[in-house]
Enzyme design. Structure first.
Site, PDB file in Angstrom:
ATOM      1  CB  CYS A  80      -0.898  -0.006   1.238  1.00  0.00           C
ATOM      2  SG  CYS A  80      -1.843   1.513   1.452  1.00  0.00           S
ATOM      3  CB  CYS A  83       0.153   2.307   5.795  1.00  0.00           C
ATOM      4  SG  CYS A  83      -0.767   0.830   5.282  1.00  0.00           S
ATOM      5  CB  CYS A 128      -4.752  -0.436   2.793  1.00  0.00           C
ATOM      6  SG  CYS A 128      -3.491  -0.723   4.055  1.00  0.00           S
ATOM      7  CB  CYS A 131      -3.680   3.526   5.851  1.00  0.00           C
ATOM      8  SG  CYS A 131      -3.603   3.163   4.080  1.00  0.00           S
ATOM      9  CB  CYS A 151      -9.343  -4.204 -11.199  1.00  0.00           C
ATOM     10  SG  CYS A 151      -9.014  -3.056 -12.530  1.00  0.00           S
TER      11      CYS A 151
END
Length: 162
Positions: A80, A83, A128, A131, A151
């Protein structure tokens, strides 16, 4: 009677809250006290820059074929961008022909999901777990063995070579 009414009203409030843009499901609960959850929108914008901030924090979608991650084939991990929580391994990535980095598998413990209606039809959005940054949508048209296509917006990821 009063307790039953309170339970029904509480359930309705929970249902409505779960439809909000920052709702979390069971996968995101383990990160509830994480410092990334306390970052202000202005601080996210400063950290990420406008394009990634719009995707991660406001569920925008980048233009297809605009991400350099579409052509990334090295061994490594996709994390991510907000984070650095690991989300995908390099060998789960495939070319879906859609213009966005696509994966047939995700590190399930590191994502949360919700249904969004932003384009008028229900889609399963994933974010995520740490975060709550928007990553993309999952579809049922991917390759075997899962049949899924995660996707992802390239602006929501960072690639870490092995």
């Amino acid at each position: 009677m009063l307790d039953r009414r309170r339970l029904i009203l509480g359930s309705a409030a929970l249902t409505v809250a779960a439809c909000g843009p920052q709702s979390a499901d069971a996968n995101t609960a383990r990160f509830a006290a994480d410092p990334f959850r306390r970052i202000s929108d202005a601080e996210w914008r400063r950290r990420l820059g406008d394009p990634a901030w719009r995707v991660l924090r406001h569920e925008a979608t980048e233009r297809p074929y605009s991400s350099p991650l579409n052509d990334e084939t090295r061994r490594g991990t996709y994390v991510c961008r907000g984070c650095e929580l690991p989300l995908f391994r390099w060998d789960w990535k495939y070319d879906s022909g859609t213009g966005w980095p696509s994966f047939w598998r995700v590190m399930e413990a590191n994502i949360g999901t919700k249904i969004d209606y932003l384009i008028g039809i229900p889609r399963r959005e994933y974010h995520c777990a740490r975060c709550l940054g928007h990553q993309g949508h999952v579809f049922n048209d991917g390759p075997r063995p899962t049949g899924l296509r995660y996707c992802n917006n390239g602006r929501a990821l960072t690639f870490r070579p092995a």
